[in-house]
Write a protein that holds these residues in place. Structure first.
Motif, PDB file in Angstrom:
ATOM      1  N   SER A   1      32.715  19.593  52.544  1.00 19.44           N
ATOM      2  CA  SER A   1      33.087  20.976  52.290  1.00 19.44           C
ATOM      3  C   SER A   1      34.251  21.358  53.204  1.00 19.44           C
ATOM      4  N   VAL A   2      35.065  22.281  52.738  1.00 21.06           N
ATOM      5  CA  VAL A   2      36.227  22.738  53.494  1.00 21.06           C
ATOM      6  C   VAL A   2      36.137  24.253  53.642  1.00 21.06           C
ATOM      7  N   THR A   3      36.256  24.742  54.876  1.00 21.47           N
ATOM      8  CA  THR A   3      36.160  26.165  55.149  1.00 21.47           C
ATOM      9  C   THR A   3      37.362  26.609  55.970  1.00 21.47           C
ATOM     10  N   PHE A   4      37.992  27.709  55.541  1.00 18.11           N
ATOM     11  CA  PHE A   4      39.056  28.353  56.300  1.00 18.11           C
ATOM     12  C   PHE A   4      38.386  29.412  57.164  1.00 18.11           C
ATOM     13  N   GLU A   5      38.526  29.298  58.492  1.00 19.65           N
ATOM     14  CA  GLU A   5      37.891  30.226  59.434  1.00 19.65           C
ATOM     15  C   GLU A   5      38.971  30.910  60.264  1.00 19.65           C
ATOM     16  N   VAL A   6      38.806  32.215  60.492  1.00 24.90           N
ATOM     17  CA  VAL A   6      39.793  32.969  61.258  1.00 24.90           C
ATOM     18  C   VAL A   6      39.123  34.209  61.852  1.00 24.90           C
ATOM     19  N   PHE A   7      39.590  34.627  63.021  1.00 23.33           N
ATOM     20  CA  PHE A   7      39.129  35.866  63.648  1.00 23.33           C
ATOM     21  C   PHE A   7      40.207  36.918  63.456  1.00 23.33           C
ATOM     22  N   LEU A   8      39.825  38.105  62.954  1.00 24.29           N
ATOM     23  CA  LEU A   8      40.762  39.173  62.633  1.00 24.29           C
ATOM     24  C   LEU A   8      40.351  40.479  63.283  1.00 24.29           C
ATOM     25  N   ASN A   9      41.333  41.297  63.662  1.00 21.11           N
ATOM     26  CA  ASN A   9      41.075  42.695  64.027  1.00 21.11           C
ATOM     27  C   ASN A   9      42.375  43.479  63.976  1.00 21.11           C
ATOM     28  N   ILE A  10      42.229  44.785  63.859  1.00 24.27           N
ATOM     29  CA  ILE A  10      43.360  45.699  63.886  1.00 24.27           C
ATOM     30  C   ILE A  10      42.978  46.781  64.890  1.00 24.27           C
ATOM     31  N   GLN A  11      43.562  46.738  66.083  1.00 24.59           N
ATOM     32  CA  GLN A  11      43.091  47.514  67.229  1.00 24.59           C
ATOM     33  C   GLN A  11      43.076  49.016  66.995  1.00 24.59           C
ATOM     34  N   THR A  12      43.981  49.544  66.192  1.00 24.29           N
ATOM     35  CA  THR A  12      44.014  50.989  65.958  1.00 24.29           C
ATOM     36  C   THR A  12      43.019  51.424  64.890  1.00 24.29           C
ATOM     37  N   ALA A  13      42.404  50.464  64.204  1.00 26.31           N
ATOM     38  CA  ALA A  13      41.468  50.725  63.102  1.00 26.31           C
ATOM     39  C   ALA A  13      42.139  51.466  61.950  1.00 26.31           C
ATOM     40  N   ASN A  14      43.446  51.331  61.840  1.00 22.61           N
ATOM     41  CA  ASN A  14      44.190  51.940  60.736  1.00 22.61           C
ATOM     42  C   ASN A  14      44.534  50.859  59.725  1.00 22.61           C
ATOM     43  N   GLY A  15      43.952  50.933  58.559  1.00 22.57           N
ATOM     44  CA  GLY A  15      44.261  49.970  57.509  1.00 22.57           C
ATOM     45  C   GLY A  15      43.404  48.727  57.575  1.00 22.57           C
ATOM     46  N   ILE A  16      43.895  47.702  56.908  1.00 19.32           N
ATOM     47  CA  ILE A  16      43.172  46.436  56.756  1.00 19.32           C
ATOM     48  C   ILE A  16      44.105  45.303  57.161  1.00 19.32           C
ATOM     49  N   VAL A  17      43.561  44.312  57.849  1.00 19.18           N
ATOM     50  CA  VAL A  17      44.306  43.097  58.152  1.00 19.18           C
ATOM     51  C   VAL A  17      43.709  41.976  57.298  1.00 19.18           C
ATOM     52  N   SER A  18      44.586  41.162  56.714  1.00 17.59           N
ATOM     53  CA  SER A  18      44.107  40.038  55.911  1.00 17.59           C
ATOM     54  C   SER A  18      44.895  38.786  56.273  1.00 17.59           C
ATOM     55  N   ALA A  19      44.289  37.641  55.973  1.00 19.46           N
ATOM     56  CA  ALA A  19      44.914  36.343  56.229  1.00 19.46           C
ATOM     57  C   ALA A  19      44.565  35.410  55.083  1.00 19.46           C
ATOM     58  N   LYS A  20      45.468  34.483  54.803  1.00 21.27           N
ATOM     59  CA  LYS A  20      45.207  33.483  53.775  1.00 21.27           C
ATOM     60  C   LYS A  20      45.970  32.217  54.108  1.00 21.27           C
ATOM     61  N   LEU A  21      45.579  31.128  53.474  1.00 18.44           N
ATOM     62  CA  LEU A  21      46.271  29.854  53.648  1.00 18.44           C
ATOM     63  C   LEU A  21      47.372  29.723  52.609  1.00 18.44           C
ATOM     64  N   PHE A  22      48.489  29.147  53.036  1.00 25.61           N
ATOM     65  CA  PHE A  22      49.618  28.899  52.147  1.00 25.61           C
ATOM     66  C   PHE A  22      49.959  27.419  52.201  1.00 25.61           C
ATOM     67  N   ASN A  23      50.060  26.776  51.048  1.00 21.79           N
ATOM     68  CA  ASN A  23      50.439  25.375  50.947  1.00 21.79           C
ATOM     69  C   ASN A  23      51.965  25.307  50.996  1.00 21.79           C
ATOM     70  N   VAL A  24      52.513  24.933  52.134  1.00 23.01           N
ATOM     71  CA  VAL A  24      53.962  24.893  52.328  1.00 23.01           C
ATOM     72  C   VAL A  24      54.591  23.771  51.504  1.00 23.01           C
ATOM     73  N   THR A  25      53.915  22.660  51.391  1.00 26.47           N
ATOM     74  CA  THR A  25      54.441  21.505  50.668  1.00 26.47           C
ATOM     75  C   THR A  25      54.705  21.832  49.198  1.00 26.47           C
ATOM     76  N   ASP A  26      53.726  22.485  48.544  1.00 24.85           N
ATOM     77  CA  ASP A  26      53.840  22.784  47.112  1.00 24.85           C
ATOM     78  C   ASP A  26      54.228  24.235  46.832  1.00 24.85           C
ATOM     79  N   LYS A  27      54.408  25.024  47.893  1.00 23.86           N
ATOM     80  CA  LYS A  27      54.886  26.405  47.814  1.00 23.86           C
ATOM     81  C   LYS A  27      53.986  27.338  46.987  1.00 23.86           C
ATOM     82  N   HIS A  28      52.689  27.371  47.326  1.00 23.08           N
ATOM     83  CA  HIS A  28      51.780  28.323  46.680  1.00 23.08           C
ATOM     84  C   HIS A  28      50.577  28.602  47.586  1.00 23.08           C
TER      85      HIS A  28
END
Length: 82
Positions: A1-28
């Motif tokens: 199994s493969v899992t993408f793990e990350v710790f996120l926060n936005i200190q001001t609590a204004n809005g949403i922070v998001s993260a995703k993986l990007f395949n640089v080799t195939d550009k998607h």
């Protein structure tokens, strides 16, 4: 199994922070890798993903919805074999 793990926060609590993986080799994006968080508490988020075969380069992409500073820490791809 493969899992993408990350710790996120936005200190001001204004809005949403998001993260995703990007395949640089195939550009998607890596399908179903996007995770998000709200608030000032550093929160672990994870998504189960499928990586393509072969040698690939991946990059973590981040976004803050209201353009406030956000933190993306300790991002990793965890691969477990059985």
């Amino acid at each position: 199994s493969v899992t993408f793990e990350v710790f996120l926060n936005i200190q001001t609590a204004n809005g949403i922070v998001s993260a995703k993986l990007f395949n640089v080799t195939d550009k998607h994006d890596v399908w179903f890798s996007e995770v998000s968080s709200e608030g000032p508490v550093l929160t672990k988020k994870e998504a189960t993903v499928t990586l393509e075969k072969g040698a690939k380069t991946y990059r973590v992409m981040g976004l803050s919805t209201l353009k406030y500073d956000a933190n993306i820490e300790n991002a990793r791809i965890r691969i477990v074999t059985y």
